[in-house]
Design an enzyme around this catalytic site. Structure first.
Site, PDB file in Angstrom:
ATOM      1  N   ASN B 394      32.702  41.648  36.510  1.00  0.00           N
ATOM      2  CA  ASN B 394      32.419  42.998  36.042  1.00  0.00           C
ATOM      3  C   ASN B 394      33.133  43.284  34.724  1.00  0.00           C
ATOM      4  O   ASN B 394      32.509  43.209  33.659  1.00  0.00           O
ATOM      5  CB  ASN B 394      32.805  44.016  37.111  1.00  0.00           C
ATOM      6  CG  ASN B 394      32.383  45.429  36.744  1.00  0.00           C
ATOM      7  OD1 ASN B 394      31.803  45.654  35.688  1.00  0.00           O
ATOM      8  ND2 ASN B 394      32.673  46.379  37.598  1.00  0.00           N
ATOM      9  N   ASP B 395      34.421  43.582  34.791  1.00  0.00           N
ATOM     10  CA  ASP B 395      35.142  43.975  33.578  1.00  0.00           C
ATOM     11  C   ASP B 395      35.043  42.944  32.456  1.00  0.00           C
ATOM     12  O   ASP B 395      35.036  43.305  31.287  1.00  0.00           O
ATOM     13  CB  ASP B 395      36.623  44.215  33.909  1.00  0.00           C
ATOM     14  CG  ASP B 395      36.817  45.479  34.747  1.00  0.00           C
ATOM     15  OD1 ASP B 395      35.930  46.353  34.677  1.00  0.00           O
ATOM     16  OD2 ASP B 395      37.828  45.574  35.450  1.00  0.00           O
ATOM     17  N   VAL B 396      34.950  41.675  32.810  1.00  0.00           N
ATOM     18  CA  VAL B 396      34.938  40.636  31.771  1.00  0.00           C
ATOM     19  C   VAL B 396      33.628  40.599  30.998  1.00  0.00           C
ATOM     20  O   VAL B 396      33.490  39.847  30.041  1.00  0.00           O
ATOM     21  CB  VAL B 396      35.219  39.230  32.353  1.00  0.00           C
ATOM     22  CG1 VAL B 396      36.594  39.179  32.974  1.00  0.00           C
ATOM     23  CG2 VAL B 396      34.157  38.813  33.342  1.00  0.00           C
TER      24      VAL B 396
END
Lengths: 102, 465
Positions: B394-396
């Site tokens: 997700n965040d990456v």
């Protein structure tokens, strides 16, 4: 005047840090997990200290407080040595190159 | 019985073999041989220790028994452990190294004569300093790793635990450790030794509880490093070259891994260590934003998109490990390849819960390692790819890291997933990721959200291909 042996050990220590620095930078990122498990296994070479501790009792009393701690440490380190090397072996065996066209 | 000089040379040899073991990891082909060097080094070190003690008293039998007992436990764990549980295993092993270092230090403190360090109450000053540092670092490694283990195992919540006055308290404890070591060395008091151990256990525990689940890659690498320094400390006490070399190697290895992980998140080491990241106000950001439209699809749509693609890039993350979806994923990729679609994998440095976590899982699922690429190697390829398949990451992938200087993850290197013609995003809900921020990628024109369990979705896609 003689040089204190501590200085020699310190030299080995410092130089090993540098060796470690360059060797570890050359480790490919995809093998970072095996790197951690194998460093785990080799740091358990602390077992040599544990063996000396375990054998510190005399022939009449094998078990004294000091040697009991030694035996405990031997067990912990042995778990790590066998576990660490074997799990590394298991992981590394999985890394395969692309098979030739079937 | 062999002379001290000869055994010192053998310890040096085993130290060199350990260096070669790490050197082998520079490529998968040489790594297996490297591991054998490591095993050989260990055998030499243990054998030489036996020979240098010489007297094969009855205690010797017990040493063998305990080695075999520990060894069979270790071997059992090594064969049984699922690959997805590797972070927990490594954290657990670190705690054992730490505890072993503590035990050896205790033993040496109680019976210094056996180690040639002087007599009880009158231990050589240098040895006492080295011993207490080794014991303190070992204790920190032990309790820290136990907390890391509990968090990874899910026994303890992965969210950061913070309280008022945490940092000042930690600072006071760290200073008190230094003071205790000083007092211990000047008084040789055994009470101070026990207090030092207790305080070190406590600080290890306190240092790790404020650090959240997704920061675990840094924590594990850091504890890896600590376990090395603890071993080196004991190595100085025992005047053992093999231990000193190994401790230094492991210490710097862990430090480098921590550095790589911090860089992967664009955060400073201290920022991670001080903890509490992602714990604050994700509720406010969720409510303040208006509901933005999201396109969602099913396995059928995803299969259609991929069937018509000529190249697909897979972006795995921790969610893939949780769902154990790596085998299902590889089966999907096999089907894609049969249709002459080019498939590669893109791995972010901090994907998963430990360095290299995703690589091991893909290797387990028989994905050839030459199809798996690191961020820098593959990031330019997204622009030319047809489909990006994000599974459990997700965040990456969040483009906000490049566009919004206000964002907590601004500046973090991310995979340029949004440059693909279309993005398939497998996720269970729209909830924000670890950093507590919305992923802009969800709302892009070319993104199709696939709301489902990663494993189930991948299997369904394979059926529809």
């Amino acid at each position: 005047m003689e040089i204190d042996p501590l200085i020699f050990r310190l030299s080995i220590f410092i130089l090993s840090i540098f060796v470690g620095y360059y060797v570890v930078w050359s480790v490919t990122p995809s093998l970072h997990t095996p790197l951690m498990s194998v460093t785990n296994a080799i740091s358990s070479v602390i077992i040599v200290g544990a063996i000396i501790a375990g054998l510190s009792g005399d022939t009449k009393s094998i078990f004294n407080i000091s040697s009991i701690f030694g035996f405990l440490a031997i067990t912990l380190a042995a778990i790590n040595i066998f576990g660490g090397f074997l799990v590394t072996q298991r992981m590394l065996a999985m890394y395969k190159k692309k098979k030739k066209e079937k | 019985m062999i002379s001290a000089n000869l055994s010192a040379i053998f310890y040096l040899v085993s130290g060199v073999l350990f260096i070669l073991a790490l050197r082998g990891l520079s490529s998968p082909e040489t790594s297996r041989q490297g591991n054998l060097f490591g095993i050989l080094g260990m055998i030499i070190a243990v054998t030489v220790t036996f020979l240098s003690i010489g007297s094969f008293s009855s205690g010797f039998v017990f040493v063998i028994i305990f080695i075999l007992a520990g060894g069979s436990i270790g071997a059992f764990i090594a064969y049984k452990i699922p690959m997805t549980a590797m972070p927990e295993l490594v954290a657990g092993f670190h705690s054992l190294v730490g505890l072993a270092a503590v035990f050896v230090a205790i033993s040496a403190f109680l019976n210094p004569t056996a180690f040639n360090l002087g007599s009880p109450g009158n231990i050589k000053l240098g040895s006492l300093i080295e011993m207490s540092i080794g014991a303190a670092v070992g204790a920190i490694t032990f309790s820290g790793s136990i907390i890391a283990f509990l968090k990874l195992q899910g026994i303890m919540s992965g969210s950061p635990i913070t309280f008022k006055g945490q940092h000042p308290l930690n600072a006071i404890i760290l200073i008190s450790i230094i003071v205790l070591i000083y007092l211990l060395c000047s008084s040789q008091s055994s009470n101070l030794f026990w207090i030092l151990l207790a305080v070190s256990f406590l600080i290890g525990f306190l240092l790790i509880i404020p650090i959240g689940g997704a920061d675990m890659p840094v924590v594990i690498s850091m504890l890896n490093s600590y376990s090395g320094w603890a071993a080196a400390g004991i190595g100085f006490t025992l005047e053992n070259t093999a231990l000193i070399i190994t401790g230094a190697l492991v210490g710097s290895s862990g430090a480098i891994l921590s550095y790589i992980m911090c860089k992967g998140m664009n955060r400073s080491f201290f920022n991670v260590i001080l903890g509490g990241f992602g714990a604050t106000d994700n509720t406010t950001s969720a409510t303040s934003k208006e509901q933005r439209p999201v396109k969602s699809g099913n396995a059928d749509d995803a299969a259609f998109l991929m069937k018509n693609a000529s190249s697909v890039i897979i972006v795995p993350g921790y969610g893939m490990a949780v769902a154990q979806a790596q085998h299902a994923l590889r089966e999907m990729v096999d089907t894609l390849k049969k249709n002459d679609i080019k498939v590669s994998y893109a791995i972010h440095p901090v994907a998963g819960r430990m360095p290299g976590h995703m690589n091991v899982l893909l290797a387990e699922a028989n994905v050839p390692y030459d199809e798996v690429f690191e961020l820098e190697e593959i990031n330019n390829d997204f622009a030319n790819a047809d489909v990006a398949f994000v599974i459990g990451a997700n965040d990456v992938t969040n483009p906000v890291a490049k566009t919004d200087p206000q964002s907590p993850i601004y500046g973090m290197p991310v995979l340029d997933v949004e440059k693909c013609k279309s993005v398939l995003f497998v996720k269970r809900s729209l909830s924000p990721g670890y950093a507590g921020i919305d992923n802009d990628l969800f709302y892009k024109e070319n993104t199709l959200m696939l709301f489902a369990d990663a494993k189930k979705m991948t299997e369904d896609i394979t059926k529809n291909l």
